[in-house]
Design a protein around this motif. Structure first.
Motif, PDB file in Angstrom:
ATOM      1  N   UNK A   1      -9.732 -51.600 -91.103  1.00 47.03           N
ATOM      2  CA  UNK A   1      -9.198 -50.204 -91.358  1.00 47.03           C
ATOM      3  C   UNK A   1      -7.641 -50.514 -91.663  1.00 47.03           C
ATOM      4  N   UNK A   2      -6.891 -51.361 -90.951  1.00 45.45           N
ATOM      5  CA  UNK A   2      -5.516 -51.533 -90.896  1.00 45.45           C
ATOM      6  C   UNK A   2      -5.173 -52.017 -92.231  1.00 45.45           C
ATOM      7  N   UNK A   3      -6.004 -53.231 -92.469  1.00 44.42           N
ATOM      8  CA  UNK A   3      -5.733 -54.274 -93.537  1.00 44.42           C
ATOM      9  C   UNK A   3      -5.876 -53.449 -94.968  1.00 44.42           C
ATOM     10  N   UNK A   4      -6.963 -52.698 -94.914  1.00 42.89           N
ATOM     11  CA  UNK A   4      -7.402 -51.962 -95.941  1.00 42.89           C
ATOM     12  C   UNK A   4      -6.255 -50.792 -96.465  1.00 42.89           C
ATOM     13  N   UNK A   5      -5.978 -50.155 -95.447  1.00 41.35           N
ATOM     14  CA  UNK A   5      -4.905 -49.152 -95.670  1.00 41.35           C
ATOM     15  C   UNK A   5      -3.345 -49.954 -96.178  1.00 41.35           C
ATOM     16  N   UNK A   6      -3.308 -51.047 -95.777  1.00 36.41           N
ATOM     17  CA  UNK A   6      -2.151 -51.812 -96.228  1.00 36.41           C
ATOM     18  C   UNK A   6      -2.190 -52.660 -97.570  1.00 36.41           C
ATOM     19  N   UNK A   7      -3.267 -52.465 -98.173  1.00 36.97           N
ATOM     20  CA  UNK A   7      -3.484 -53.209 -99.549  1.00 36.97           C
ATOM     21  C   UNK A   7      -4.054 -54.701 -99.438  1.00 36.97           C
TER      22      UNK A   7
END
Length: 218
Positions: free
Chosen positions: A157-163
């Motif tokens: 989730x964190x990785x996806x939010x940061x692109x």
């Protein structure tokens, strides 16, 4: 029969019935080894048949990230943490003649892992590192035999939010990772056996590495 002996017999049945007959025990061991080899070969072939095209697509996407300065961040728990470190080492130190690529194993720094686990909570041990190190253009690869690890789901989730490009490698039916909308590419090893899952996952990420290097050469 006590429970520990029953457990041993269920895992290694060839050690019980013919304990006094060495030849019989060796024959059972040989047959067990052959059965396991056939089983993992079948699992690997199923992964290749089902996910071959997606592996190539994922490798192409990873190569595009590496070509523009991206890095790989890998993570997992238990035995999967060892595989995550092996994956990072594979990209970073590939051996003679292969191109080294920037990669970080998020379980390698035990001081960081224990500080985050102790001070905040184990569920954020990877997400916090991705928040600190990850940038748009990087690659996040998480490994789990069940696909249910809360700290992997949080990390994706964190990785996806940061692109970041997100790649999951799971087993069984994929667990919570299969339900996540934060995983761009998910590869699931279809087996109920943790041993066969980990063996096939090792093959899978080695193939992904080779395909990524090939895509970078093309």
């Amino acid at each position: 029969m006590d429970s520990s002996r029953a457990d041993l017999d269920s895992l290694y049945p060839f050690l019980s019935g013919a304990a006094g007959d060495l030849d019989a025990v060796l024959d059972e061991v040989a047959q067990s080894t052959k059965d396991k080899a056939r089983e993992i070969s079948a699992v690997r072939e199923e992964v290749r048949r089902r996910d071959g095209d997606r592996l190539r697509a994922c490798a192409t996407a990873m190569a595009e990230r590496f070509a523009t300065g991206g890095r790989l961040l890998s993570f997992g728990n238990g035995g999967s943490s060892t595989d995550a470190q092996d994956l990072a080492s594979l990209f970073l130190h590939p051996g003679t003649g292969a191109r080294p690529l920037p990669a970080i194993g998020l379980t390698s720094d035990i001081a960081v892992v224990t500080a985050l686990s102790n001070d905040i909570g184990f569920d954020v041990v990877f997400a916090r590192q991705i928040a600190a190190f990850g940038t748009a253009g990087d690659i996040a690869v998480g490994l789990s035999t069940s696909g249910n690890s809360p700290n992997l789901v949080a990390a994706f989730d964190e990785a996806a939010a940061r692109g970041l490009l997100t790649v999951g490698i799971a087993g069984g039916e994929g667990g919570r990772m299969a339900e996540s909308k934060s995983v761009d590419f998910l590869f699931v090893v279809p087996s109920p056996s943790v041993h066969r899952i980990q063996e096939a996952q090792t093959t899978l990420y080695h193939a992904l590495w080779e395909l990524t290097l090939r895509a970078l050469r093309d």
